[in-house]
Design an enzyme around this catalytic site. Structure first.
Site, short mmCIF file in Angstrom:
data_model
loop_
_atom_site.label_atom_id
_atom_site.label_comp_id
_atom_site.label_asym_id
_atom_site.label_seq_id
_atom_site.Cartn_x
_atom_site.Cartn_y
_atom_site.Cartn_z
N CYS A 100 0.86 -1.19 0.00
CA CYS A 100 0.00 0.00 0.00
C CYS A 100 0.89 1.23 0.00
O CYS A 100 1.76 1.38 0.85
CB CYS A 100 -0.89 -0.02 1.24
SG CYS A 100 -1.81 1.50 1.49
N CYS A 104 -3.67 7.44 -1.63
CA CYS A 104 -5.00 7.49 -2.25
C CYS A 104 -6.04 8.13 -1.34
O CYS A 104 -6.98 8.76 -1.83
CB CYS A 104 -5.46 6.08 -2.61
SG CYS A 104 -4.22 5.13 -3.47
N THR A 191 -4.30 5.05 7.28
CA THR A 191 -3.29 4.68 6.30
C THR A 191 -2.45 5.90 5.92
O THR A 191 -2.99 6.92 5.51
CB THR A 191 -3.97 4.09 5.05
OG1 THR A 191 -4.68 2.92 5.43
CG2 THR A 191 -2.95 3.74 3.98
N GLU A 257 -0.33 2.01 9.05
CA GLU A 257 -1.56 2.53 9.61
C GLU A 257 -1.25 3.01 11.03
O GLU A 257 -0.31 2.55 11.65
CB GLU A 257 -2.66 1.46 9.69
CG GLU A 257 -3.35 1.17 8.36
CD GLU A 257 -2.52 0.31 7.43
OE1 GLU A 257 -1.70 -0.48 7.94
OE2 GLU A 257 -2.67 0.43 6.20
N HIS A 292 -12.98 5.53 -2.84
CA HIS A 292 -11.97 4.62 -2.28
C HIS A 292 -12.24 3.18 -2.72
O HIS A 292 -11.30 2.39 -2.86
CB HIS A 292 -11.95 4.75 -0.76
CG HIS A 292 -10.59 4.52 -0.18
ND1 HIS A 292 -9.44 5.09 -0.71
CD2 HIS A 292 -10.17 3.78 0.87
CE1 HIS A 292 -8.40 4.70 -0.02
NE2 HIS A 292 -8.81 3.89 0.94
N TYR A 296 -9.48 0.58 -4.98
CA TYR A 296 -9.02 -0.80 -4.77
C TYR A 296 -9.01 -1.61 -6.06
O TYR A 296 -8.35 -2.65 -6.12
CB TYR A 296 -9.90 -1.48 -3.71
CG TYR A 296 -9.55 -1.11 -2.29
CD1 TYR A 296 -8.93 0.09 -1.98
CD2 TYR A 296 -9.83 -1.98 -1.24
CE1 TYR A 296 -8.61 0.42 -0.69
CE2 TYR A 296 -9.50 -1.65 0.06
CZ TYR A 296 -8.90 -0.45 0.34
OH TYR A 296 -8.57 -0.13 1.63
N CYS A 299 -5.09 -0.36 -6.97
CA CYS A 299 -3.93 -0.64 -6.11
C CYS A 299 -3.77 -2.12 -5.80
O CYS A 299 -2.68 -2.67 -5.86
CB CYS A 299 -4.00 0.19 -4.83
SG CYS A 299 -5.37 -0.20 -3.72
N GLU A 447 -6.90 -5.45 4.67
CA GLU A 447 -7.34 -4.15 4.15
C GLU A 447 -8.28 -4.35 2.96
O GLU A 447 -9.21 -3.56 2.77
CB GLU A 447 -6.12 -3.33 3.73
CG GLU A 447 -6.46 -1.88 3.40
CD GLU A 447 -5.20 -1.10 3.04
OE1 GLU A 447 -4.51 -0.66 3.97
OE2 GLU A 447 -4.91 -0.96 1.84
#
Lengths: 510, 91
Positions: A100, A104, A191, A257, A292, A296, A299, A447
Site C-alpha cells: 500500500c 490514495c 493509512t 496505519e 476509495h 481498490y 492498487c 485491508e
C-alpha cells in the site's frame, strides 16, 4: 513550487517532527526507523514516478484551477478519462511497491469534499467550497500528501455519536471560537498518517440533527499541536529490526496505519468545510467511500501483479512451470486480478459530471468493485501459497544461510531448479510470504476486506442501487405476469396435451 | 388571442439515453411533457449514469437533464419528475 523530488519529501517529513509512538516509545527519528521507513519509501515512490517522463501521463495532471502541472494525487477528476487514469496509476504504484503506497486516501477525500462543499453551499448559503478550493490550490502547488481521515473508533456501534458514553470515540467540536473550532477525538486505521503533511478529517457515518457537533470536516497540518499517532503493528514487523533483507520478503517497501489522536486541536475557520450541517454527512461518507472503493480496483491489482509474478517464479524455481495444474492456477489468478481491474475501470468509465463540475465514479459499480476485492485477493493468495509450497513457511532464517557451518547445508537442501541460486529461490518465497502472511498482508488481505468499508457496507449500497423494480418488470413482461391467460384447449378424444403428448408433438415437428 | 396562440406549441425536444437500466419510465414522462412545448431540450436518461447528457448531471446550456431520479441534479421522486420538468420549461 512544482512537482517535488522524493528527497524533498523526505526532508519535509523529517522537519514535521510528528509525534509518533511505536511499541510504547516515542520515535523521534521516524524517517530512519527500520519498521517505519519502508512505508515512507512507498510514499516517496509517488513523487519519484511523477518526475519520470515514461510515467507522467498517469502520474501527473493539469490543475483545473491553476492550469499548472500537478501530481495526480492532488487532482480533482475532470473527466471519465481522469477517473480511469487514477485506477491505472494505482495499479502502476502497486506494481512498483508491492504494498500500500498510502496516498490514495487524501486524493479520495479531496474529490469527495469538492462536490459536497459545493452542494452544501447551495443549500445552506455557506462558503465552504471557496475555502476548500483555496486549500486545494495549496495542496496542489506544494505537492503535499494529505491523509484522508474518516474512520472514527465508533465505540458502541448500536449508538449514535451523541449517545456514546464517551463522545470522544467520534471526532467532534468541543468549542467554537470567533477564529475557529477546537476538536477532540481519534481516527483509527489511518493509512499513511505518519507520512502526511496534512490531515483532512471527515465524519464517518450519516448523522441526525442531534449529532451536529460530530458533523465536522476540516484540514490541519499533520503536526498541529495536540495531534499524536500510535503506530499500528503488522504481522512479522520485528523482522525489519533484524539486520537482513532476506527474511522480510520486501525490504524496500511497505504500508502503514496508525491511530491518530486529536487532543483538543484548534482549527481556524478557513480550514473548516462542514460544521453542523448533518444532512451532508452521509453524502460525504458515501462519496469518499465510493472513490476509495474504486481505488481498490487499481492498487490491489498492482500488488496482485507482483504476487502472480512471484508465484510464477516460484513455479519456475521449483521446476514445475509446465505442469498443467500450475499453469491453470496462474491463469485463474490472472483472471481474478483482471476482473478487479475491469471493475475499477467500469465504475470510472460510467462516471458522471457532478454539479460542482468534477467527475464521480458510478456508485453501484464502485461498490461491486470493492465487494469483489473483499474476496478475490484471498483466493489469489490461496493459489499463491498452493504454488509456492510449504517451504514458504518452514524455511530456515537468513542467519542460517549466512552461517559458516549451516549455510552450505541450507544451500544444498533448499536448491530447486539447478540454474537458480538457492538465495533467489528463498527471496521469492519470502516475498510470497510477505504478501500473504507478513507485513504486506495487512494491505493485501485484511485491508482488502475492511478498507474503504467492510463487505456489508458495500452490500447495503448495492441493494440501494440495484434497480430491482426494473428487473422485476423485465421478468414479468417475459413471463406474461398480469396478462390474460389463454388456457390450452380441451384435449380432443384420443389425444391430449400431457407431457408424453408434448414430446410426441415435438418429435412430429422435427 | 394572437395568431401565434392559435397554433399548437412545438413539442418539447426529448433526447433519450439507450435505456439499458431505467429507474423511471422515460416514455411515459416524455408523453406527459411533450405537449407543453418550449425551446428547451430535455435530455432524458433512465438512470444516474446520464448517458443522454454525455454523463453530465447539470448543464443549463444543454437543456433540462433528467438522470433517473435526478432532475438537474436534484433528487426527485419519479411521480414528480414531469412536474419538475414543466416548472423548468416555464422558467
Amino acid at each position: 513550487m512544482g512537482l517535488k523530488t522524493p528527497e524533498q519529501f523526505l526532508q519535509e517529513l523529517t522537519d514535521l517532527h510528528l509525534n509518533i509512538y511505536l511499541m510504547g516509545q516515542k520515535v523521534d527519528d521516524y524517517v530512519n526507523h527500520p519498521i517505519i521507513r519502508p512505508s515512507i519509501n512507498s510514499m516517496a515512490m509517488t513523487y519519484e514516478l511523477a518526475l519520470q517522463p515514461e510515467y507522467a501521463d498517469l502520474m501527473t495532471a493539469t490543475s483545473h484551477i491553476t492550469g499548472r502541472t500537478i501530481n495526480r494525487f492532488t487532482h480533482i477528476h475532470q473527466s471519465r478519462e481522469d477517473l480511469a487514469k487514477k485506477v491505472k496509476m494505482q495499479r502502476l504504484l502497486g506494481q512498483k511497491t508491492g504494498s500500500c503506497f498510502q496516498r490514495c486516501v487524501g486524493m479520495d477525500a479531496i474529490n469527495a469534499l469538492y462536490s459536497v462543499t459545493y452542494e452544501t453551499d447551495k443549500a445552506r448559503g455557506t462558503d465552504y467550497h471557496e475555502r476548500f478550493k483555496k486549500y486545494l490550490v495549496y495542496l496542489q502547488d506544494n505537492d503535499l500528501v494529505a491523509d484522508g481521515a474518516m474512520t472514527d473508533p465508533k465505540g458502541d456501534r448500536s449508538l449514535a455519536p451523541h449517545e456514546q458514553a464517551d463522545p470522544d470515540v467520534f471526532v467532534h467540536v468541543v468549542e467554537k471560537r470567533a477564529d475557529g473550532i477546537v476538536v477532540r477525538g481519534a481516527k483509527a486505521h489511518q493509512t499513511g498518517a505518519c507520512n502526511s503533511h496534512e490531515v483532512i478529517v471527515m465524519p464517518t457515518v450519516a448523522m441526525r440533527p442531534e449529532d451536529a457537533d460530530f458533523a465536522v470536516s476540516f484540514s490541519c497540518p499533520a503536526n498541529a499541536e495536540g495531534i499524536y499517532y500510535i503506530y499500528g503493528r503488522q504481522s512479522c514487523d520485528t523482522r525489519k529490526l533484524e539486520d537482513n533483507t532476506l527474511d522480510v520478503g520486501n525490504a524496500r517497501f511497505g504500508g502503514q496505519e496508525a491511530l491518530m489522536v486529536f487532543d483538543d486541536v484548534f482549527v481556524p475557520w478557513e480550514n473548516v468545510y462542514l460544521c453542523g450541517e448533518t444532512e451532508f454527512s452521509g453524502a460525504l461518507v458515501e462519496r469518499f467511500a465510493g472513490f476509495h472503493r474504486q481505488s481498490y480496483g487499481g492498487c490491489k491489482v498492482g500488488v496482485g501483479d507482483v504476487l502472480i509474478g512471484a508465484s510464477a517464479l516460484a513455479a519456475d524455481y521449483n521446476g514445475v512451470p509446465k505442469a498443467s495444474h500450475i499453469k491453470d492456477k496462474l491463469i485463474e489468478m490472472t483472471h481474478l486480478n483482471e476482473t478487479l481491474f475491469s471493475c475499477g475501470l467500469a465504475c470510472s468509465y460510467e462516471g458522471v459530471e457532478m454539479p460542482a463540475g468534477n467527475y464521480q465514479i458510478d456508485m453501484l459499480l464502485a461498490n461491486v468493485c470493492k465487494q469483489n476485492v473483499t474476496r478475490f485477493p484471498y483466493e489469489i493468495a490461496r493459489l499463491a501459497e498452493d504454488i509456492a509450497g510449504g517451504l514458504m513457511v518452514t524455511m530456515p532464517a537468513a542467519q542460517d544461510l549466512a552461517d559458516e557451518k549451516i549455510g552450505p547445508i541450507v544451500e544444498k537442501y533448499l536448491a530447486g531448479q539447478c540454474d537458480v541460486p538457492t538465495i533467489d529461490r528463498m527471496r521469492v518465497l519470502r516475498l510470497i510470504e510477505n504478501l500473504t502472511l507478513g507485513t504486506a498482508a495487512v494491505g493485501y488481505r485484511t485491508e482488502s476486506m475492511h478498507g474503504a468499508g467492510s463487505p456489508q457496507a458495500q452490500r447495503i449500497m448495492i441493494a440501494r442501487q440495484s434497480n430491482m423494480e426494473h428487473k422485476k418488470a423485465l421478468a414479468k413482461e417475459l413471463a406474461g405476469v398480469g396478462k390474460p391467460w389463454d388456457p390450452p384447449k380441451a384435449a380432443a378424444p384420443g389425444g391430449g396435451a400431457g407431457p408424453d403428448d408434448g414430446e410426441k408433438a415435438k418429435g412430429d415437428a422435427e | 388571442m394572437t395568431p401565434a396562440d392559435t397554433t399548437d406549441p412545438r413539442p418539447v425536444d426529448v433526447v433519450y439515453c439507450g435505456g439499458c437500466n431505467p429507474e423511471i419510465d422515460r416514455g411515459a414522462i416524455a408523453r406527459e411533457i411533450e405537449p407543453a412545448g418550449g425551446d428547451k431540450t430535455v435530455l432524458l436518461s433512465g438512470c444516474a449514469r446520464a448517458c443522454a447528457s454525455d454523463h453530465q448531471l447539470v448543464d443549463e446550456t444543454a437543456g433540462i437533464i433528467v438522470a433517473g431520479r435526478l432532475v438537474d441534479g436534484v433528487p426527485t421522486a419519479p411521480a414528480d419528475i414531469p412536474a419538475a420538468i414543466a416548472r423548468r420549461l416555464e422558467e
